[in-house]
Design an enzyme around this catalytic site. Structure first.
Site, PDB file in Angstrom:
ATOM      1  N   GLU A 200       6.897  19.944 -19.657  1.00 22.83           N
ATOM      2  CA  GLU A 200       5.769  19.268 -20.294  1.00 22.83           C
ATOM      3  C   GLU A 200       4.751  20.304 -20.754  1.00 22.83           C
ATOM      4  O   GLU A 200       4.148  20.175 -21.820  1.00 22.83           O
ATOM      5  CB  GLU A 200       5.108  18.293 -19.306  1.00 22.83           C
ATOM      6  CG  GLU A 200       3.993  17.430 -19.915  1.00 22.83           C
ATOM      7  CD  GLU A 200       2.597  18.046 -19.840  1.00 22.83           C
ATOM      8  OE1 GLU A 200       1.660  17.472 -20.401  1.00 22.83           O
ATOM      9  OE2 GLU A 200       2.445  19.124 -19.239  1.00 22.83           O
TER      10      GLU A 200
ATOM     11  N   ASP B 112      -5.100   8.482  -3.535  1.00 23.63           N
ATOM     12  CA  ASP B 112      -4.731   7.242  -2.848  1.00 23.63           C
ATOM     13  C   ASP B 112      -4.858   6.040  -3.787  1.00 23.63           C
ATOM     14  O   ASP B 112      -3.935   5.238  -3.944  1.00 23.63           O
ATOM     15  CB  ASP B 112      -5.654   7.070  -1.630  1.00 23.63           C
ATOM     16  CG  ASP B 112      -5.186   5.977  -0.695  1.00 23.63           C
ATOM     17  OD1 ASP B 112      -3.999   5.602  -0.746  1.00 23.63           O
ATOM     18  OD2 ASP B 112      -6.007   5.496   0.109  1.00 23.63           O
TER      19      ASP B 112
ATOM     20  N   ASP C 204       0.860  -1.177   0.000  1.00 24.97           N
ATOM     21  CA  ASP C 204       0.000   0.000   0.000  1.00 24.97           C
ATOM     22  C   ASP C 204       0.902   1.234   0.000  1.00 24.97           C
ATOM     23  O   ASP C 204       1.859   1.309   0.762  1.00 24.97           O
ATOM     24  CB  ASP C 204      -0.864  -0.017   1.259  1.00 24.97           C
ATOM     25  CG  ASP C 204      -1.757   1.206   1.325  1.00 24.97           C
ATOM     26  OD1 ASP C 204      -2.740   1.238   0.572  1.00 24.97           O
ATOM     27  OD2 ASP C 204      -1.452   2.116   2.112  1.00 24.97           O
TER      28      ASP C 204
HETATM   29  N1  TRP Z   1      -0.601  17.940 -18.382  1.00 25.14           N
HETATM   30  C1  TRP Z   1      -1.680  17.819 -19.304  1.00 25.14           C
HETATM   31  C2  TRP Z   1      -1.946  19.203 -19.913  1.00 25.14           C
HETATM   32  O1  TRP Z   1      -1.619  20.185 -19.310  1.00 25.14           O
HETATM   33  C3  TRP Z   1      -2.916  17.367 -18.616  1.00 25.14           C
HETATM   34  C4  TRP Z   1      -3.790  16.612 -19.460  1.00 25.14           C
HETATM   35  C5  TRP Z   1      -4.840  17.045 -20.173  1.00 25.14           C
HETATM   36  C6  TRP Z   1      -3.702  15.226 -19.674  1.00 25.14           C
HETATM   37  N2  TRP Z   1      -5.403  16.018 -20.825  1.00 25.14           N
HETATM   38  C7  TRP Z   1      -4.734  14.894 -20.514  1.00 25.14           C
HETATM   39  C8  TRP Z   1      -2.846  14.271 -19.199  1.00 25.14           C
HETATM   40  C9  TRP Z   1      -4.907  13.591 -20.888  1.00 25.14           C
HETATM   41  C10 TRP Z   1      -3.024  12.957 -19.580  1.00 25.14           C
HETATM   42  C11 TRP Z   1      -4.048  12.640 -20.440  1.00 25.14           C
HETATM   43  O2  TRP Z   1      -2.473  19.293 -21.007  1.00 25.14           O
HETATM   44 ZN    ZN Z   2      -0.983  20.821 -17.460  1.00 28.69          ZN
END
Ligand code: TRP
Ligand code: ZN
Ligand code: CA
Length: 446
Positions: free
Chosen positions: A179, A310, A51
């Site tokens: 990202e 969680d 866990d």
């Molecule tokens: N970090 C992604 C973003 O800012 C968040 C996100 C949007 C996402 N749609 C998603 C992450 C689908 C995984 C799958 O756009």
């Molecule tokens: Zn984002």
């Protein structure tokens, strides 16, 4: 022709089922699986994932919040809060025994950083990766997006260390920079991997936004076997899931998928609105975004659904344990290899290795050799135990009459003439056409 149609069908189905994980993360067929290490109390199956403590995951979120507060309110690419986040995660991993590396790149006029942490051991030719982007947007602390995924991956990595895990596959965890500027960090990582190293990545699991306040339970469907590992977890806790459709390709898994690497992952929703049907099965508020604070200043520590965080953290650990075919280490008497090795039909012998270390003297006169070979016609199989010096002990001959399935039994070998330490191999050869199978696991009990 001794193989009836119904028998063949049954066999094909059972092999497909048993081979699911091998489909997700293909073992090099016909090649020795990674050496395994000692296991406590000789379990034949991989240990279950622990866990993941929610309090620990939330503790990391509190730290990310503090880092943002001390650095102008965010953890965005090119800002001091981003590098401070990298330093925080790296210090935890270094202290836990990881081999960490910070990879730099430049984008939008600023230096960005990826953090890559390798858990020593496992088959370097079969790397299981799990990752999350660590950067926020500039407008806030980015606690759900993506402190949540970052913290879950960190806590999973720390759980691996706490368990002293000796997985069959090599484990690598990663935190991506930039990202939010277009998957820049993960693209940089994949783009700079030599082709040979890229080919060694069995799968990449992505965790981006997994604690959305009005949570949904979405599983990436990019790879059926990886999807199944996550779905099995949620089925086991009685939570239904849907396929992730809000942003195909909108997170770092796209960088891996575009390079031909199998990907999977979890998501609890961003700006999209929860439907009435979804609120019915998951709770929460219909007609409202999964995350009303998506990319906003209010994406702080109050912007988290604890239950979702969680469950998704536990699901991440479950996937790492399951796909890593984990075996918990010492101290113990049995040495086991649970990595699957395909036995080619009417073909050359294959082996699976068990590495014995740290013992003194010779092996016992009654060395127990536990064998679990799945096969549709066991009479095809010749099975030997090969001692570290190459001496072969015949465990089983082939037989045209032995029509049963599988070899699941324990043999006793007088191995008192062999030093205990070294690489012991189970050697299996299929000497007749038609029926097939694989070494599921085997172990030596001293
Ligand atoms: N970090 C992604 C973003 O800012 C968040 C996100 C949007 C996402 N749609 C998603 C992450 C689908 C995984 C799958 O756009
Ligand atoms: Zn984002
Ligand atoms: Ca055969």
């Amino acid at each position: 022709m001794r193989l009836s149609a119904s028998r063949r069908t049954l066999a094909a189905a059972s092999i497909a089922l048993a081979g699911l994980l091998a489909t997700a993360v293909p073992a090099a067929a016909g090649v020795s699986a990674a050496p395994a290490t000692a296991t406590a109390a000789a379990p034949t199956a991989a240990a279950a994932a622990p866990d993941i403590p929610l309090a620990s995951v939330k503790g990391h979120l509190t730290q990310f919040q503090s880092i943002a507060a001390a650095n102008g309110g965010n953890r965005a690419h090119g800002r001091t809060g981003y590098k401070a986040s990298i330093d925080y995660v790296k210090a935890k991993l270094d202290a836990a025994g990881y081999t960490t590396a910070v990879q730099q790149f430049t984008t939008a006029g600023a230096i960005g950083y990826n953090l890559v942490a390798d858990w020593p051991g496992g088959d370097e030719g079969q790397v299981l990766m799990a990752g999350a982007h660590l950067d926020s947007v500039a407008s806030g602390a980015g606690i759900n997006d993506n402190g949540s995924g970052s913290a879950a991956v960190l806590e999973t990595a720390l759980a691996v260390s706490r368990a002293g895990l000796r997985p069959t596959r090599h484990l690598r965890f990663a935190w991506w920079g930039a990202e939010e500027l277009g998957l820049v960090g993960s693209k940089h990582y994949v783009g700079n991997l030599p082709g040979a190293d890229r080919a060694k990545i069995s799968a990449y699991l992505n965790f981006d936004m997994i604690g959305s306040p009005n949570a949904g339970y979405f599983v990436y469907d990019d790879d059926a076997a990886l999807e199944k590992v996550f779905k099995d977890y949620f089925t086991g806790i009685g939570v239904s899931t849907e396929i992730e459709t809000e942003g195909d390709g909108r997170s770092d898994h796209a960088s891996f998928k575009n390079a031909g690497i199998r990907v999977g992952g979890l998501f609890t929703g961003a700006g999209r609105v929860k439907t009435a049907a979804q609120a019915q099965k998951w709770g929460g508020t219909a007609g409202q975004s999964f995350d009303r604070c998506y990319h906003s200043a209010c994406d702080n520590t109050t912007n988290i659904n604890d239950t979702a965080l969680d469950r998704n953290s536990d699901a991440a650990a479950h996937a790492v344990w399951t796909l890593g075919t984990a075996v918990t280490v010492p101290p113990g008497e049995a040495y086991e290899n649970t990595g699957d090795v395909t036995v080619p039909d009417n073909g050359p012998a294959v082996t699976s290795t068990v590495e014995v270390a740290g013992r003194t003297g010779n092996a016992p006169a009654a060395l127990a050799v536990g064998v679990d070979i799945k096969h549709t016609w066991r009479g095809d199989l010749v099975v030997d135990l090969v001692a570290p010096d190459g001496t072969a002990y015949r465990l089983k001959n082939s037989s045209a009459n032995d029509s049963a399935d599988n070899v699941v039994t324990a043999y006793t070998v007088n191995a008192s003439g062999e030093p205990a330490n070294g690489a012991w191999k189970l050697r299996v050869q299929d000497v007749a056409a038609q029926d097939t199978g694989y070494i599921d696991s085997w172990k030596l009990t001293f």
